[in-house]
Design an enzyme around this catalytic site. Structure first.
Site, PDB file in Angstrom:
ATOM      1  N   ASP A 288      89.948  50.110  69.918  1.00  0.00           N
ATOM      2  CA  ASP A 288      88.933  50.734  70.746  1.00  0.00           C
ATOM      3  C   ASP A 288      89.603  51.007  72.099  1.00  0.00           C
ATOM      4  O   ASP A 288      90.680  50.488  72.398  1.00  0.00           O
ATOM      5  CB  ASP A 288      87.698  49.837  70.898  1.00  0.00           C
ATOM      6  CG  ASP A 288      86.485  50.630  71.385  1.00  0.00           C
ATOM      7  OD1 ASP A 288      86.665  51.779  71.849  1.00  0.00           O
ATOM      8  OD2 ASP A 288      85.350  50.112  71.315  1.00  0.00           O
TER       9      ASP A 288
HETATM   10  C1  BGC Z   1      83.620  52.854  72.573  1.00  0.00           C
HETATM   11  C2  BGC Z   1      84.001  53.500  71.267  1.00  0.00           C
HETATM   12  C3  BGC Z   1      84.419  54.917  71.502  1.00  0.00           C
HETATM   13  C4  BGC Z   1      85.557  54.946  72.501  1.00  0.00           C
HETATM   14  C5  BGC Z   1      86.050  56.340  72.813  1.00  0.00           C
HETATM   15  C6  BGC Z   1      84.683  53.037  73.639  1.00  0.00           C
HETATM   16  O1  BGC Z   1      84.200  52.661  74.890  1.00  0.00           O
HETATM   17  O2  BGC Z   1      83.389  51.492  72.372  1.00  0.00           O
HETATM   18  O3  BGC Z   1      82.930  53.444  70.383  1.00  0.00           O
HETATM   19  O4  BGC Z   1      84.807  55.514  70.312  1.00  0.00           O
HETATM   20  O5  BGC Z   1      85.097  54.372  73.718  1.00  0.00           O
HETATM   21  O6  BGC Z   1      85.177  57.020  73.618  1.00  0.00           O
END
Ligand code: BGC
Length: 771
Positions: A288
């Protein structure tokens, strides 16, 4: 609170790109291997260390220019598809393109307009939230939504769609529950698998996230989840296992949190032993955004790609590789998987980017899906469906300022949204103009007063308008029915609260009370529409109203879809995939949600890591007692049980037959529409295991099915298959999945508490399976 970079275009760190050019052979000669032409191994062999390190890191994120996240690795990630979440590093001399990743899960998240692009908009369809989709119990429908979402990603040149999200609803206050499907892992896994099939059918890669046990937002970057292996295997990993085995997502996104002391993105057990060795996952694991603490450990664990990629991670990897602390073979293994993924993308094949998805067709799919996942919770005195042409007094901020989905990375930039009055009028109902005027003025003024907040975060809710006695009396006199919406919003970074969120605000309570009293005095019904993303408290006020429709956050076609169901054009067939308890304290996780902070800053939270999260931990003492597994085992009274949902017609079940096969079984049952309207029925099959020294829930959902639209009097035979593995529990002592000998009860049910048919079978010899 972390502010995530906004989606504006910013030149991010170019320093590394420049330094890379110096250490990289600039020109390719004829003997230079090329991806897609030469074997992957040769391409990897031809890479410099700098190139290898670049490839396991994303290029950074738009807006990353020395901010909290630190500089990004490469050039501006936002240049290809503005608003996308990240890109990989291109290495032109080896024929390796950069691929683009953008968020879901309720639709594609990219910027709707571009500074320098053609004079065009780039809207995406806002589909219903995952909790609504799951409530349809309709895998085929979810697959169709996936196809439409995938088609939009393909049209806009997005290679990797950061969806589906399938963390479990452990507790109603999880801020991102709306992005996830259910409190039950079978439903979560099946829905995710359907979504993955749909999206990947469009040649777009999915990323099932967030692996694993990321069940709330508070201190999410550092929190240590203490959880038993049994609860992990049976609940928190199970959905991922189903999704991986049934539909092979090409990527998995690890979560921010730690599990039993180790960051998920640094855990060889999670990534190698469980995901790859036991489940057979062959794709790429990515982090993530900014997750984890130690890039070297992440590489070693098999977290192939670090997103969005920071310079400090790059330095750490280069240093470790140069000092021999990071085996280059580890990098090569991860790179091989990344290259394999890149070769699957449309970008690699130079597929055209039309920038013209079929938004009209997708809006229809969004509307249809929304109607299929709405759940009718209460319907007395035939309040619903609303007879044609009725005059409606519509109350509630969210009726006018409709909430179509949650916030954060799960938010979509749709072209429009349909509010409830608009939808009802389109269907031939009259709506009260004095009320709509009052609400329009109230909402405008309240928004003007609302302090500016980060647009990425859920805005503070507007104070609910409480109409005066005169306004309500006038509405009663002029209309046939009172309709009240209750709205809720939430999203990334912040969990929901008990006060004024799980429970109604005082203003909402007054609104429900005053409107119900006045309409009922005049013998007119009151209908509540819940425009919410997660469970709220209903038991204390539901008796005041005649009908309650759980419409969820239904995507951009909200008002149309609500009208379809309220009018009876669509007979509701959604059923709950969460338990609506009587009270928040009834959920076992209430004891320790969201966890406790530990003294001092977290020593492990270093590197490019961001957010001012504290060291924290949460002990999942509720273990396997999540959702109906708890409520039904301990006989706790609930407001609405898991699996519950009404229809405008009734169904009868008969002739349950079990056929044993290969240690599993097939069940068939005949469902008949015994009411007066056409409708569909969701049928659930629960299995109760014999008593054993392993604690077992009273019954567990093992499979489900849904009828087609049945006309009054029509019947359909449903056939449901339960695999032997699906009958087991994880025995931590034996370290195996086990079904113990004894008598099993199969309950074919209309909800987890509405058993319609039962049958039994015996298992003579223990069944056991390796994890
Ligand atoms: C989130 C993810 C997301 C990623 C990219 C993170 O803060 O937890 O779900 O895909 O950001 O935007």
């Amino acid at each position: 609170m972390a502010s995530k970079p906004s989606c504006s275009r910013t030149a991010s760190a170019l320093a590394l790109a420049a330094s890379m050019q110096m250490t990289t052979p600039a020109v390719a000669d004829d003997s230079t291997p090329r991806l897609g032409v030469s074997p992957i191994r040769e391409v990897i062999q031809a890479m410099t260390l700098e190139e290898k390190v670049a490839l396991v890191l994303g290029q950074g994120m738009a807006g990353m220019s020395g901010g909290m996240q630190g500089p990004g690795v490469g050039v501006d990630t936002n240049s290809r598809v503005p608003g996308a979440a990240g890109t990989t590093f291109p290495i032109a001399r080896l024929g390796i393109p950069s691929i683009v990743m953008a968020d879901g899960p309720a639709g594609l998240r990219i910027d709707p307009t571009r500074d320098d692009g053609p004079n065009q908009t780039f809207h995406a369809t806002a589909f219903p939230i995952a909790s609504l989709l799951a409530s349809s119990w309709d895998d085929a429908l979810v697959e169709r939504v996936g196809e439409a979402m995938g088609a939009e990603a393909a049209a806009y040149g997005v290679d990797v769609f950061l969806t589906p999200a399938l963390n479990l609803h452990r507790y109603p206050l999880g801020g991102r529950n709306f992005e996830y499907y259910s409190e039950d892992p079978l439903v979560s896994g099946k829905m995710a698998a359907a979504m993955i099939r749909g999206i990947q059918s469009q040649d777009v890669v999915t990323s099932a996230k967030h692996y694993a046990a990321n069940n709330h937002e508070w201190n999410r970057n550092t929190i240590n989840v203490k959880v038993s292996e049994r609860a992990l295997r049976e609940l928190y990993l199970k959905g991922f296992e189903i999704a991986v085995k049934e539909s092979s997502p090409w990527t998995i996104m690890t979560s921010y949190n730690r599990i039993n002391g180790t960051y998920t993105s640094e855990s060889p057990w999670l990534l190698q032993d469980v995901l790859r060795d036991q489940w057979g996952f062959e794709g790429v694991v990515m982090t993530d955004w900014f997750a984890g603490a130690d890039a070297v450990k992440q590489m070693q664990a098999g977290n192939d790609l670090l997103m969005p990629g920071t310079q400090s991670q790059q330095q750490a990897l280069l240093n470790a590789a140069r000092k021999g602390q990071l085996d280059v073979q580890v990098l090569d293994r991860n790179i091989e998987r990344i290259l394999d993924l890149i070769m699957r993308t449309r970008t690699f094949r130079h597929e055209p980017v039309s920038n013209k998805p079929d938004l009209d067709a997708h809006a229809q799919i969004s509307r249809k899906a929304a109607t299929e996942g709405m759940v009718l919770l209460k319907n007395e005195r035939d309040a619903l469906p609303l007879a044609a042409g009725k005059k409606l007094a519509i109350f509630g901020n969210s009726a006018y300022d409709i909430i179509i989905g949650g916030t954060g990375s799960g938010d979509v930039h749709e072209a429009y949204s349909v509010a409830l009055p608009e939808g009802m009028e389109k269907d031939g109902y009259a709506t009260d103009k004095a009320l709509s005027q009052a609400y329009a003025e109230h909402i405008k003024a309240a928004k003007a007063r609302r302090p500016e907040t980060n647009p990425f975060l859920a805005p503070p809710p507007l104070p609910e308008l409480v109409p005066t006695v005169e306004q309500i009396d006038a509405a009663v006199a002029a209309n046939d029915v009172g309709v009240i919406t209750i709205g809720r919003n939430s999203g990334e970074f912040i969990d929901r609260k008990a006060k004024d969120d799980f429970y109604l605000t005082e203003a909402e309570q007054t609104l429900v009370r005053n409107v119900s009293t006045a309409f009922h005095k005049a013998g007119k019904p009151v209908v509540v529409v819940l425009n919410i993303g997660g469970v709220i408290e209903l038991a204390s006020w539901r008796d005041q109203v005649d009908a309650i429709l759980l419409a969820w956050q239904p995507g951009q076609e909200a008002g149309h879809a609500m009208a379809d169901v309220l009018s009876g054009k669509v007979n509701p067939s959604g059923k709950l995939t969460d338990t609506f308890a009587l009270d928040l304290k009834d959920y076992p996780a209430a004891e320790n949600f969201p966890g406790v902070t530990l003294l001092g800053p977290d020593p492990a939270a270093r590197g490019g890591i961001v957010i001012n999260d504290r060291a924290a931990e949460v002990d999942y003492r509720d273990d396997i007692r999540v959702g109906y597994r708890h409520f039904n085992t301990w006989g706790v009274e609930v407001a609405y049980p898991f699996g519950y949902g009404l229809s405008y017609t009734q169904f009868e079940y008969r002739d349950l037959k079990l056929t044993r096969e290969d240690a599993g079984f097939t069940a068939s049952v005949i469902v008949t529409n015994t009411g007066r309207r056409a409708g569909k029925e969701v049928v659930q099959l629960y299995v109760s295991a014999p008593k054993n020294n392993l604690e077992k829930p009273a019954a567990e959902l093992r499979t489900y099915a849904r009828t087609r639209l049945l006309q009054p009097g029509q019947s359909q035979k449903l056939v449901m298959r339960a695999e032997p593995r699906g009958l087991t529990s994880f025995d931590p002592e034996a370290h195996r999945w086990v079904a113990h000998p004894g008598r099993y009860t199969v309950s074919v049910s209309a909800s987890s508490r509405d058993i319609r048919q039962q049958a039994h079978f015996d298992i003579k010899d223990e069944l056991s399976f390796m994890p």
